[in-house]
Scaffold this motif. Structure first.
Motif, PDB file in Angstrom:
ATOM      1  N   SER A   8       0.848  -1.195   0.000  1.00  0.00           N
ATOM      2  CA  SER A   8       0.000   0.000   0.000  1.00  0.00           C
ATOM      3  C   SER A   8       0.883   1.246   0.000  1.00  0.00           C
ATOM      4  CB  SER A   8      -0.901  -0.007   1.240  1.00  0.00           C
ATOM      5  OG  SER A   8      -1.646   1.188   1.342  1.00  0.00           O
ATOM      6  N   LEU A   9       0.726   2.076  -1.021  1.00  0.00           N
ATOM      7  CA  LEU A   9       1.516   3.300  -1.166  1.00  0.00           C
ATOM      8  C   LEU A   9       0.586   4.492  -1.339  1.00  0.00           C
ATOM      9  CD1 LEU A   9       4.044   1.992  -3.851  1.00  0.00           C
ATOM     10  CD2 LEU A   9       4.508   2.203  -1.404  1.00  0.00           C
ATOM     11  N   ARG A  10       1.075   5.668  -0.995  1.00  0.00           N
ATOM     12  CA  ARG A  10       0.329   6.876  -1.356  1.00  0.00           C
ATOM     13  C   ARG A  10       0.226   6.940  -2.876  1.00  0.00           C
ATOM     14  NH1 ARG A  10       0.262  11.405   2.457  1.00  0.00           N
ATOM     15  NH2 ARG A  10       1.104  10.731   4.474  1.00  0.00           N
ATOM     16  N   VAL A  13       3.076   8.549  -4.707  1.00  0.00           N
ATOM     17  CA  VAL A  13       4.294   7.733  -4.707  1.00  0.00           C
ATOM     18  C   VAL A  13       4.184   6.609  -5.731  1.00  0.00           C
ATOM     19  CG1 VAL A  13       5.726   6.168  -3.328  1.00  0.00           C
ATOM     20  CG2 VAL A  13       4.873   8.292  -2.326  1.00  0.00           C
ATOM     21  N   GLU A  14       3.030   5.929  -5.749  1.00  0.00           N
ATOM     22  CA  GLU A  14       2.856   4.845  -6.717  1.00  0.00           C
ATOM     23  C   GLU A  14       2.927   5.372  -8.149  1.00  0.00           C
ATOM     24  OE1 GLU A  14      -0.343   1.325  -7.903  1.00  0.00           O
ATOM     25  OE2 GLU A  14      -0.248   2.080  -5.845  1.00  0.00           O
ATOM     26  N   LEU A  43       5.023  -4.775  -7.103  1.00  0.00           N
ATOM     27  CA  LEU A  43       4.279  -4.292  -5.938  1.00  0.00           C
ATOM     28  C   LEU A  43       3.665  -5.457  -5.159  1.00  0.00           C
ATOM     29  CD1 LEU A  43       2.415  -1.125  -7.300  1.00  0.00           C
ATOM     30  CD2 LEU A  43       4.689  -1.296  -6.288  1.00  0.00           C
ATOM     31  N   SER A 325      15.326   4.706   0.506  1.00  0.00           N
ATOM     32  CA  SER A 325      13.961   4.584   1.017  1.00  0.00           C
ATOM     33  C   SER A 325      13.729   3.265   1.736  1.00  0.00           C
ATOM     34  CB  SER A 325      12.960   4.714  -0.134  1.00  0.00           C
ATOM     35  OG  SER A 325      13.051   3.581  -0.990  1.00  0.00           O
ATOM     36  N   MET A 327      12.408   0.752   0.479  1.00  0.00           N
ATOM     37  CA  MET A 327      11.145   0.172   0.008  1.00  0.00           C
ATOM     38  C   MET A 327      11.335  -1.190  -0.644  1.00  0.00           C
ATOM     39  SD  MET A 327       9.327   3.609  -1.456  1.00  0.00           S
ATOM     40  CE  MET A 327       8.018   2.712  -2.274  1.00  0.00           C
ATOM     41  N   CYS A 335       3.675   1.481   2.945  1.00  0.00           N
ATOM     42  CA  CYS A 335       4.622   2.573   3.144  1.00  0.00           C
ATOM     43  C   CYS A 335       3.819   3.871   3.108  1.00  0.00           C
ATOM     44  CB  CYS A 335       5.702   2.575   2.058  1.00  0.00           C
ATOM     45  SG  CYS A 335       6.886   3.926   2.218  1.00  0.00           S
ATOM     46  N   THR A 336       3.878   4.630   4.192  1.00  0.00           N
ATOM     47  CA  THR A 336       3.062   5.843   4.311  1.00  0.00           C
ATOM     48  C   THR A 336       3.843   7.097   3.917  1.00  0.00           C
ATOM     49  OG1 THR A 336       3.674   6.087   6.645  1.00  0.00           O
ATOM     50  CG2 THR A 336       1.678   4.819   6.148  1.00  0.00           C
ATOM     51  N   TRP A 337       5.040   6.933   3.404  1.00  0.00           N
ATOM     52  CA  TRP A 337       5.879   8.088   3.077  1.00  0.00           C
ATOM     53  C   TRP A 337       5.258   8.938   1.970  1.00  0.00           C
ATOM     54  CZ3 TRP A 337      11.783   6.714   3.071  1.00  0.00           C
ATOM     55  CH2 TRP A 337      12.141   6.277   4.344  1.00  0.00           C
ATOM     56  N   VAL A 342      10.233  10.162  -0.138  1.00  0.00           N
ATOM     57  CA  VAL A 342      10.812   9.106  -0.966  1.00  0.00           C
ATOM     58  C   VAL A 342      11.958   9.637  -1.827  1.00  0.00           C
ATOM     59  CG1 VAL A 342      10.334   7.543  -2.908  1.00  0.00           C
ATOM     60  CG2 VAL A 342       8.728   7.690  -0.986  1.00  0.00           C
TER      61      VAL A 342
END
Length: 450
Positions: A8-10, A13-14, A43, A325, A327, A335-337, A342
């Motif tokens: 799960s990414l913002r 970011v994705e 992912l 990062s 990641m 990742c909530t960054w 990032v």
């Protein structure tokens, strides 16, 4: 088989990662549809653990075969006589591989639930038990000795001490509670031991908590590859920038047979202490660790007599494990960054900046490098791995060389680049290059990014 949702990414970011992944060179080589499939597979695989647990043998204290025998006996004790294969990597002779069994599908979920934080959940999927600090929530009726189902709060929404949680959670398996709910949330600061002893994890992987200390070091396979590529030699002077917690530092010293000098730098004091503790545990005396900012490691005038900063041409080889990062670590379900966070590592990485083991694939297209130049990089790409379910029966029928091939591919996201300073060579990372002896000596950059 995928049993967890993709990482799960913002959205920002994705989209940023996708735009970089689906660059013109990649789309031209594979086509847009295949490139998009590879990105989604990446992912998806990031949220699952690698197919093998990797440990490095401390060859300074014991032979690989001796430690391999000890580990085999230890695993039989852990798993009540169940025989797990322990494989020695054919190209990295001090690395042992243990298959991860899973996903195990027929585990009955219990009414009594325990919610753990995402980091704790990731550790459980790599073989750890649940320690008290990682527990966020527990059912109101939970007592010591109860069989409980453990879930990961991958989005960090569960409130500490909650009695129930209906948000997004991922099932990790079952275990036995060592303490009651009341004891766990009593507020006593010294409660740091095991809270839930995992008995039926979704992924069955050995626990290395206090297992053969001094003989083994738990380390991801690409991280172990790094030191083999650096190829340190006895008697050399080597610099490890951004060295904590000391996995690669101690590997360098062991590969040098503890002869020479390894200078380890990190700018955070408690991390430097961790390097010293690991060196002591592994019996390595050639390591000197300093609390120092690696971006200021070069000094052009006064000699500081063996302490940082250093004069130009002070080292035979340099390892730069540049901050990134992270990641590419696995498993990583969320990742909530923000995008700003990032991308914040790139300026720092730039500021820091023969034949070796070739375990990873070629570098990623998109930077304008030729195919030959890409082959000089090593990229460990989880997206190339097909879905893989592992059980004891399938292991018996799998050839060793096929397991080794899978271990090389199904690991964390990582890349390695090696630079050799020549008389007429310009290296873009000026300070990194100038710390090396005049010519022919290698420096190495590695990162844990997808």
């Amino acid at each position: 088989m995928s049993v967890f949702p993709k990482i799960s990414l913002r959205l920002e970011v994705e989209n940023y990662l996708k735009a970089n992944f689906l660059n013109k060179e990649v789309v031209s080589a594979f086509g847009k549809q295949e490139a998009e499939r590879k990105f989604e597979t990446l992912l998806q695989n990031l949220s699952h653990p690698p197919s093998f647990t990797t440990v490095r043998v401390n060859t300074h204290l014991a032979s690989v075969q001796h430690v391999k025998n000890l580990l085999h006996d230890e695993l039989q004790k852990q798993f009540n006589g169940l025989s797990f294969p322990v494989l020695q990597h054919p190209d990295l002779q001090d690395v042992l591989l243990i298959p991860v069994i899973g996903p195990r599908k027929n585990i009955k979920q219990q009414h009594c639930e325990v919610i753990v934080g995402a980091q704790c959940g990731n550790a459980v999927l790599r073989g750890a038990h649940v320690y008290v600090p990682g527990i966020v929530s527990a059912s109101k009726f939970m007592k010591g000795g109860d069989t409980v189902s453990v879930y990961s709060d991958i989005k960090g929404k569960c409130k500490k001490g909650a009695k129930e949680f209906d948000g997004t959670k991922v099932f990790l398996g079952n275990g036995i509670s060592e303490l009651s709910r009341k004891e766990i949330f009593s507020g006593l600061p010294d409660l740091k031991g095991i809270g839930i002893r995992m008995t039926e994890p979704v992924y069955l992987s050995p626990s290395f908590d206090n297992v053969l200390p001094g003989y083994l070091f738990l380390q991801n396979l690409p991280s172990a590859v790094v030191t083999h590529v650096l190829d340190p030699q006895p008697g050399e002077r080597i610099l490890d920038l951004c060295a904590a917690p000391g996995g690669k530092t101690t590997h360098i010293a062991a590969r040098m047979r503890d002869q020479g000098e390894v200078i380890a730098l990190d700018k955070i004091a408690n991390k430097v202490e961790k390097i010293k503790q690991n060196a002591l545990l592994l019996g390595l005396n050639s390591i000197r660790a300093f609390c120092f900012d690696g971006t200021k490691a070069l000094k052009l005038d006064t000699d500081t007599e063996g302490e940082p900063p250093f004069l130009p041409e002070s080292f035979d080889r340099i390892l730069l494990d540049a901050p990134c990062s992270g990641m590419g670590q696995r498993p990583n379900m969320a990742c909530t960054w923000t995008l700003k966070e990032v991308t914040s590592y790139q300026p720092l990485q730039r500021k820091l900046f023969t034949v070796d083991p070739q375990i990873g694939g070629a570098g990623m297209m998109g930077a304008g490098l030729t195919s030959e130049q890409l082959k000089q990089l090593q990229r460990f790409d989880p997206s190339v791995v097909p879905s893989w379910d592992t059980d004891i029966d399938s292991l018996r029928d799998t050839r060793t060389e096929d397991m080794i091939r899978l271990a090389n591919q199904d690991c964390i996201g990582f890349f390695i680049a090696k630079f050799v300073k020549g008389k007429n060579t310009k290296v873009s990372i000026k300070n990194f290059s100038n710390l090396l002896y005049p010519s022919g000596m290698p420096g190495l950059v590695d990162q844990c990014d997808p």
